[in-house]
Design an enzyme around this catalytic site. Structure first.
Site, PDB file in Angstrom:
ATOM      1  N   TYR A 147       0.843  -1.211   0.000  1.00 20.48           N
ATOM      2  CA  TYR A 147       0.000   0.000   0.000  1.00 20.48           C
ATOM      3  C   TYR A 147       0.874   1.256   0.000  1.00 20.48           C
ATOM      4  O   TYR A 147       0.653   2.184  -0.779  1.00 20.48           O
ATOM      5  CB  TYR A 147      -0.897  -0.053   1.236  1.00 20.48           C
ATOM      6  N   LYS A 158       1.245   4.161  -2.890  1.00 19.01           N
ATOM      7  CA  LYS A 158       0.919   5.560  -2.610  1.00 19.01           C
ATOM      8  C   LYS A 158       2.155   6.466  -2.773  1.00 19.01           C
ATOM      9  O   LYS A 158       2.027   7.627  -3.175  1.00 19.01           O
ATOM     10  CB  LYS A 158       0.335   5.713  -1.208  1.00 19.01           C
TER      11      LYS A 158
HETATM   12  P1  NDP Z   1     -13.581   2.368   0.643  1.00 22.68           P
HETATM   13  O1  NDP Z   1     -13.102   0.965   0.645  1.00 22.68           O
HETATM   14  O2  NDP Z   1     -14.582   2.800   1.646  1.00 22.68           O
HETATM   15  O3  NDP Z   1     -14.174   2.726  -0.818  1.00 22.68           O
HETATM   16  C1  NDP Z   1     -13.379   2.433  -1.944  1.00 22.68           C
HETATM   17  C2  NDP Z   1     -14.040   2.931  -3.204  1.00 22.68           C
HETATM   18  O4  NDP Z   1     -13.140   2.681  -4.290  1.00 22.68           O
HETATM   19  C3  NDP Z   1     -15.340   2.203  -3.528  1.00 22.68           C
HETATM   20  O5  NDP Z   1     -16.241   3.124  -4.104  1.00 22.68           O
HETATM   21  C4  NDP Z   1     -14.906   1.164  -4.570  1.00 22.68           C
HETATM   22  O6  NDP Z   1     -15.907   0.857  -5.536  1.00 22.68           O
HETATM   23  C5  NDP Z   1     -13.804   1.931  -5.277  1.00 22.68           C
HETATM   24  N1  NDP Z   1     -12.856   1.058  -5.980  1.00 22.68           N
HETATM   25  C6  NDP Z   1     -12.041   0.104  -5.466  1.00 22.68           C
HETATM   26  N2  NDP Z   1     -11.331  -0.473  -6.457  1.00 22.68           N
HETATM   27  C7  NDP Z   1     -11.693   0.151  -7.605  1.00 22.68           C
HETATM   28  C8  NDP Z   1     -11.325   0.006  -8.957  1.00 22.68           C
HETATM   29  N3  NDP Z   1     -10.415  -0.886  -9.350  1.00 22.68           N
HETATM   30  N4  NDP Z   1     -11.917   0.800  -9.879  1.00 22.68           N
HETATM   31  C9  NDP Z   1     -12.851   1.708  -9.514  1.00 22.68           C
HETATM   32  N5  NDP Z   1     -13.246   1.891  -8.247  1.00 22.68           N
HETATM   33  C10 NDP Z   1     -12.674   1.103  -7.311  1.00 22.68           C
HETATM   34  O7  NDP Z   1     -12.261   3.285   0.725  1.00 22.68           O
HETATM   35  P2  NDP Z   1     -12.034   4.759   1.353  1.00 22.68           P
HETATM   36  O8  NDP Z   1     -13.179   5.618   1.024  1.00 22.68           O
HETATM   37  O9  NDP Z   1     -11.599   4.624   2.748  1.00 22.68           O
HETATM   38  O10 NDP Z   1     -10.727   5.242   0.530  1.00 22.68           O
HETATM   39  C11 NDP Z   1     -10.748   6.215  -0.484  1.00 22.68           C
HETATM   40  C12 NDP Z   1      -9.324   6.632  -0.783  1.00 22.68           C
HETATM   41  O11 NDP Z   1      -8.731   7.207   0.376  1.00 22.68           O
HETATM   42  C13 NDP Z   1      -8.399   5.474  -1.195  1.00 22.68           C
HETATM   43  O12 NDP Z   1      -7.543   5.896  -2.234  1.00 22.68           O
HETATM   44  C14 NDP Z   1      -7.608   5.187   0.071  1.00 22.68           C
HETATM   45  O13 NDP Z   1      -6.364   4.597  -0.199  1.00 22.68           O
HETATM   46  C15 NDP Z   1      -7.478   6.589   0.633  1.00 22.68           C
HETATM   47  N6  NDP Z   1      -7.201   6.631   2.063  1.00 22.68           N
HETATM   48  C16 NDP Z   1      -8.127   6.158   2.967  1.00 22.68           C
HETATM   49  C17 NDP Z   1      -7.846   6.189   4.324  1.00 22.68           C
HETATM   50  C18 NDP Z   1      -8.808   5.666   5.347  1.00 22.68           C
HETATM   51  O14 NDP Z   1      -8.426   5.572   6.519  1.00 22.68           O
HETATM   52  N7  NDP Z   1     -10.031   5.296   4.976  1.00 22.68           N
HETATM   53  C19 NDP Z   1      -6.572   6.739   4.821  1.00 22.68           C
HETATM   54  C20 NDP Z   1      -5.684   7.200   3.782  1.00 22.68           C
HETATM   55  C21 NDP Z   1      -6.001   7.140   2.469  1.00 22.68           C
HETATM   56  P3  NDP Z   1     -16.889  -0.447  -5.351  1.00 22.68           P
HETATM   57  O15 NDP Z   1     -17.805  -0.085  -4.219  1.00 22.68           O
HETATM   58  O16 NDP Z   1     -17.608  -0.519  -6.649  1.00 22.68           O
HETATM   59  O17 NDP Z   1     -16.002  -1.570  -5.029  1.00 22.68           O
END
Ligand code: NDP
Length: 243
Positions: A150, A154
């Protein structure tokens, strides 16, 4: 005419709240998702119910043809693209010693290759004066065990942000990253014990987890009129985590 924003991974978590916020800010929003069609449609319905405009479009951001179709379909539907938020991401954890190449490849494919593919299309399509926002993570400050794939992905995203900002010189387009700290979504909460969560919560002097809205506030700023002089930066949005 309303400006147009694409938000990847907007069916759940942080992306969902970003899509709704940008719609409130006046953007017509493309709610991208990978598999969660009904959840993405729900986001669209909520935006429309509040007087906004949105459409759900499926695309796996790790697949070049999906990403090309996402941008082509947006352009066809709305005529232009002003803001691209590449929020979609996954987080699966495993110690490097275990050598889980499947997990490593999947993480790089979605988080790094996905960002590269979205950047490539954004650079071709985005209008003059546009904004591109990608997602890193504040966990880069900590190098916790098991986060190898991860963090590698990033760190790569942060590199791409600075290069793309330079490549887009002369078009008045900003490229920035947002690096959240622990935020209460499925990605963060899945597989963690109450003790894990409490420990991570207390790494911020503000002693709480981030909420998706804490992150969408900053994306709204970067995408909006007040964010225009912020370029090639990684904004850590984490309540002071890691200092
Ligand atoms: P979630 O797991 O809650 O949501 C992930 C989203 O990404 C979903 O809408 C999912 O779609 C979509 N997704 C996953 N894989 C793909 C793909 N291959 N193509 C298109 N869409 C995809 O994650 P978060 O909201 O927590 O994370 C959002 C961002 O923030 C990420 O980049 C994460 O790395 C970053 N982040 C999050 C942190 C946290 O603590 N939550 C901390 C630091 C960074 P579907 O529902 O259709 O699968």
């Amino acid at each position: 005419m309303a400006k147009i924003a694409i938000v990847t991974g907007a069916s759940r978590g942080i992306g969902r709240v970003i899509a709704k916020r940008l719609a409130k800010d006046g953007f017509s929003v493309v709610v991208n998702y990978a598999g969660s069609e009904s959840k993405a449609q729900e986001v669209v319905s909520e935006i429309v119910a509040e007087g906004g405009t949105a459409v759900a479009l499926q695309a796996d951001i790790s697949k070049p043809e999906d990403v090309q179709n996402l941008f082509a379909a947006t352009k066809k539907q709305y005529g232009q693209i002003d803001v691209v938020v590449n929020n979609a991401g996954i987080m699966e954890l495993s110690p490097i010693a275990k050598g889980d190449l499947e997990l490593f490849d999947k993480t790089i494919q979605t988080n790094l290759r996905g960002t590269f593919l979205v950047f490539s299309q954004a650079a071709q399509y985005i209008a003059e004066g546009g904004r591109i926002i990608a997602f890193s993570s504040s966990v880069l400050l900590k190098s916790f065990p098991t986060y190898g794939a991860y963090i590698a992905a990033k760190a790569g995203v942060e590199g791409l942000i600075h290069v793309l900002a330079n490549e887009l010189a002369g078009r008045n387009i900003t490229v920035n990253g947002v690096a959240p700290g622990p935020t209460g979504t499925e990605l963060f909460l899945n597989g963690k014990s109450e003790e894990d969560i409490a420990r991570l919560r207390n790494l911020s002097p503000l002693q709480r987890l981030g909420e998706p809205q804490d992150i969408s506030n900053v994306v709204s700023f970067l995408a909006g009129p007040d964010g225009g002089w912020v370029n090639s930066q990684i904004l850590k949005v984490n309540g002071g985590f890691a200092y």
